[in-house]
Design an enzyme around this catalytic site. Structure first.
Site, PDB file in Angstrom:
ATOM      1  N   LYS A 282     -14.386 -21.565  -5.260  1.00 17.75           N
ATOM      2  CA  LYS A 282     -13.358 -22.686  -4.867  1.00 17.75           C
ATOM      3  C   LYS A 282     -12.099 -21.328  -4.986  1.00 17.75           C
ATOM      4  O   LYS A 282     -12.565 -20.529  -5.993  1.00 17.75           O
ATOM      5  CB  LYS A 282     -13.008 -22.870  -6.186  1.00 17.75           C
ATOM      6  CG  LYS A 282     -12.176 -24.757  -5.865  1.00 17.75           C
ATOM      7  CD  LYS A 282     -13.088 -25.437  -7.455  1.00 17.75           C
ATOM      8  CE  LYS A 282     -12.269 -27.084  -7.112  1.00 17.75           C
ATOM      9  NZ  LYS A 282     -12.446 -28.129  -8.270  1.00 17.75           N
ATOM     10  N   GLU A 367     -20.806 -41.684 -13.140  1.00 19.55           N
ATOM     11  CA  GLU A 367     -19.805 -42.958 -14.831  1.00 19.55           C
ATOM     12  C   GLU A 367     -20.906 -43.594 -15.199  1.00 19.55           C
ATOM     13  O   GLU A 367     -20.977 -44.633 -16.135  1.00 19.55           O
ATOM     14  CB  GLU A 367     -19.070 -43.745 -14.152  1.00 19.55           C
ATOM     15  CG  GLU A 367     -17.893 -43.214 -13.218  1.00 19.55           C
ATOM     16  CD  GLU A 367     -17.807 -41.992 -12.405  1.00 19.55           C
ATOM     17  OE1 GLU A 367     -17.060 -41.158 -12.244  1.00 19.55           O
ATOM     18  OE2 GLU A 367     -18.953 -42.204 -11.866  1.00 19.55           O
ATOM     19  N   ARG A 395     -16.968 -47.961 -10.688  1.00 16.55           N
ATOM     20  CA  ARG A 395     -18.346 -48.072 -10.230  1.00 16.55           C
ATOM     21  C   ARG A 395     -19.696 -48.505 -12.054  1.00 16.55           C
ATOM     22  O   ARG A 395     -20.256 -48.050 -11.071  1.00 16.55           O
ATOM     23  CB  ARG A 395     -18.688 -46.373 -10.551  1.00 16.55           C
ATOM     24  CG  ARG A 395     -17.783 -45.430  -9.477  1.00 16.55           C
ATOM     25  CD  ARG A 395     -18.349 -44.643  -8.738  1.00 16.55           C
ATOM     26  NE  ARG A 395     -18.576 -44.676  -7.306  1.00 16.55           N
ATOM     27  CZ  ARG A 395     -18.945 -43.437  -7.087  1.00 16.55           C
ATOM     28  NH1 ARG A 395     -17.988 -42.294  -7.434  1.00 16.55           N
ATOM     29  NH2 ARG A 395     -19.462 -43.975  -6.351  1.00 16.55           N
TER      30      ARG A 395
END
Length: 630
Positions: A282, A367, A395
């Site tokens: 990254k 979640e 969600r």
């Protein structure tokens, strides 16, 4: 003009000689740093997938083959390679979206920026094409190791593995991070694969061959035999993936053009579901992003491209107020436990984690698990605080309803980025949570109007032990403290005469309380008598708020949430049940998906500005005045 300007389509990229790919990768990274620094956006993740995205478009033929990006914030390189090179208005009105967009290109598929969905999308596309006899079309899902912690991804893998005839390639973009470092058993499994000895051996032998190992004689035979054996080891399914019945290729160096194309071509030729494990870095190629440990370069605002430092000082945010309040309350209450779904820093839990590391639980991008787990924690005597972005509560609605509310669990939900967020587009606006909360029996909801109210609401929520509670606030900076001129029980009166009857009662919620005060002022200028109130706790609708409504000719509710089923709807229902005959005028977000633009532009476009609301109220015929029967 540079090499990048000649890549107007994936076809042009495929025609590019392989020796020029490093040059193109450098240009792409320079472009991203230069342009995203001007507009803000997801910089770090896109710097990490330059070579991977190039390889995908060289091996597969989009749009004949379909590439689905999980979450979609890594689609910047994909946009560049498919002819979209004007980033001057990225994430602003009229410019490119920060996520894939079907309106922009035939190469874009899924616009949903919620994680862990790509495998289900890809499975559906691949099955449909199989049913249609389109066996020459490949489907590719690109999913990060962070998104792979989501349960939905594993539901998809379970089904994908059962279909041996699908030309479906799953690319794991493994950079050991989502927003922050990836945690959990899957992270540990991928880490073990990263150190696989077969990979290290074939990488070493392959580099010798590329560097010019002898082509005849025993040394060449040994080298080629070693490569063949190493490739066999790599192609063999590994551990968990073998149990699922998926062919495994990797790990592959995600910044090696030749290795990437070789691995992807192998996967393409296999003709069945294949998992390609790609290791990327990254922020690759940009020192400020690589050196930053807390991932502030995952998504950036406007920055100095040379230093990576922000050019705009954003000031104190709603999240800062929550963070400070939680730390203070954590010192008072040992039962307080915080839960994050892979977003420790952006939801304001970093300081709490530093102070109370054993009381912070990062469950990954999961979640549903976070909320059901919170119910278990509450049952066992803790008070969990589940801190998520408002849009991600969608969600876990079933868990909120059936695991928390049904079981009278004392769980606090802190919803960041509630209401219109703007530049991140349709799926990131937190415009659904109050409508969802409104159907949950027993739930308590507060929308604080300023930073001081955040602390008060959070403190009160921790005292609610027999039901879930929600504290929601917006993205950005809170207003200066807005004091109440008086209290009517649970209701804060912010402006207007005392207990007298008024033409219009204006109810403001959360970040739109300043808008409500401005609307009240404009109505007064037009000759109306007006009172402006903050219900403090919007759900359940209090008797004190109903009493306020009894004294009004009409009620105006201003909320940063869907009009459909929101707080205006809750107030209207409560008044009907109490036999209070007063018209309720709700102003909020229409039931439609909102295009990306600044928060102010979005609010203006949907009529949530003081002038637009006041004009709409005045345009209707006068209010039905309440007659004093005495």
């Amino acid at each position: 003009m540079g090499l990048l300007s000649t890549i107007t389509s994936p076809t042009a990229l495929r025609r590019l000689p392989a020796e020029r790919l490093p040059e193109l990768a450098t240009e792409v990274r320079d472009f991203l740093v230069r342009e995203v620094a001007k507009t803000g956006g997801h910089l770090g993740p896109n710097l990490g997938v330059v070579e991977l995205t190039m390889a995908l478009h060289r091996v597969f033929e989009s749009p004949h083959d379909t590439i689905v990006f999980d979450t979609g914030h890594i689609s910047y390189v994909h946009k560049l390679l498919t002819g979209r090179q004007d980033f001057s208005r990225l994430r602003t009105r009229g410019g490119l979206s920060g996520y894939p967009s079907r309106a922009e290109s035939e190469h874009d598929v899924s616009e949903n920026s919620h994680a862990s969905t790509s495998l289900s999308w890809a499975h559906g596309i691949a099955v449909a094409r199989s049913l249609s006899g389109e066996h020459d079309r490949h489907t590719v899902a690109v999913i990060g190791d962070g998104a792979l912690t989501g349960g939905m991804a594993w539901e998809a893998l379970n089904n994908i593995a059962a279909r041996k005839d699908l030309p479906l390639v799953i690319v794991i973009n493994d950079n050991e991070r989502s927003y922050a470092p990836t945690i959990g058993g899957m992270a540990e499994h991928l880490a073990a694969l990263r150190t696989h000895q077969g990979y290290e051996k074939v990488l070493r032998l392959g580099k010798r061959a590329i560097a010019g190992a002898p082509v005849v004689g025993r040394p060449a035979f040994e080298t080629l035999h070693g490569i063949k054996k190493g490739l066999k080891d790599i192609m063999a399914p590994q551990g968990l993936f073998e149990d699922l019945g998926l062919k495994y290729v990797g790990p592959v160096d995600g910044h090696d053009h030749q290795a990437l194309e070789t691995a992807l071509r192998q996967a393409k030729q296999y003709g069945a579901p294949v998992l390609v494990h790609v290791l990327t870095k990254k922020g690759k190629g940009y020192r400020p992003a690589r050196q930053n440990a807390d991932d502030q370069f995952h998504a950036v605002g406007v920055i100095n491209p040379e230093t990576g430092l922000p050019l705009e000082v954003s000031g104190r945010s709603w999240t800062d107020d929550f963070s400070d309040s939680l730390v203070a309350l954590g010192a008072e209450r040992e039962d307080l436990v915080a839960i994050t779904a892979a977003m420790l820093i952006p939801v304001g839990l970093r300081d709490f984690a530093i102070k109370f590391p054993e009381r912070v639980l990062d469950v990954g991008i999961a979640e549903q698990h976070a909320v059901a787990m919170a119910a278990g924690l509450a049952y066992a005597g803790k008070h969990p605080v589940v801190a998520v972005y408002s849009t991600f509560l969608n969600r876990a609605f079933d868990q909120l309803l059936m695991d928390c509310a049904l079981h009278h669990a004392g769980v606090t939900f802190v919803l960041d980025r509630a209401g219109v967020t703007g530049s991140d587009g349709a799926s990131h606006n937190g415009m659904w949570d109050m409508t969802l909360a409104n159907v949950v029996p027993g739930l308590h909801l507060a929308a604080p109007r300023d930073g001081e109210q955040v602390e008060l609401a959070l403190r009160r929520s921790l005292d609610i032990a027999d039901a879930p509670s929600v504290v929601r606030f917006a993205k950005g900076n809170p207003p200066a403290t807005i004091p109440a001129v008086e209290q009517h029980g649970a209701v804060d009166v912010l402006a207007g005469p005392g207990p007298d009857r008024v033409d219009t009662l204006v109810i403001g919620l959360g970040s739109l309380v300043p808008t409500a005060l401005a609307v009240g002022a404009r109505l007064e200028e037009a000759g109306r008598t007006v009172r402006v109130v903050d219900p403090v706790w919007a759900l359940p609708v209090s008797e004190d708020l109903i009493d306020e409504c009894r004294l009004a000719g009409e009620v105006v509710v201003i909320e940063d949430n869907l009009v459909s089923g929101g707080i205006g709807s809750a107030v209207s229902t409560a008044l009907q049940l109490a036999d209070v005959d007063v018209r309720v005028r709700p102003f909020g977000i229409p039931k439609e998906f909102l295009d990306h633009a600044s928060r102010g532009q979005v609010l203006a476009s949907i009529g949530l500005t003081p002038d637009a609301i006041a004009e709409a109220v005045l345009r209707r015929r006068g209010p039905r005045r309440v007659v004093d029967a005495s």
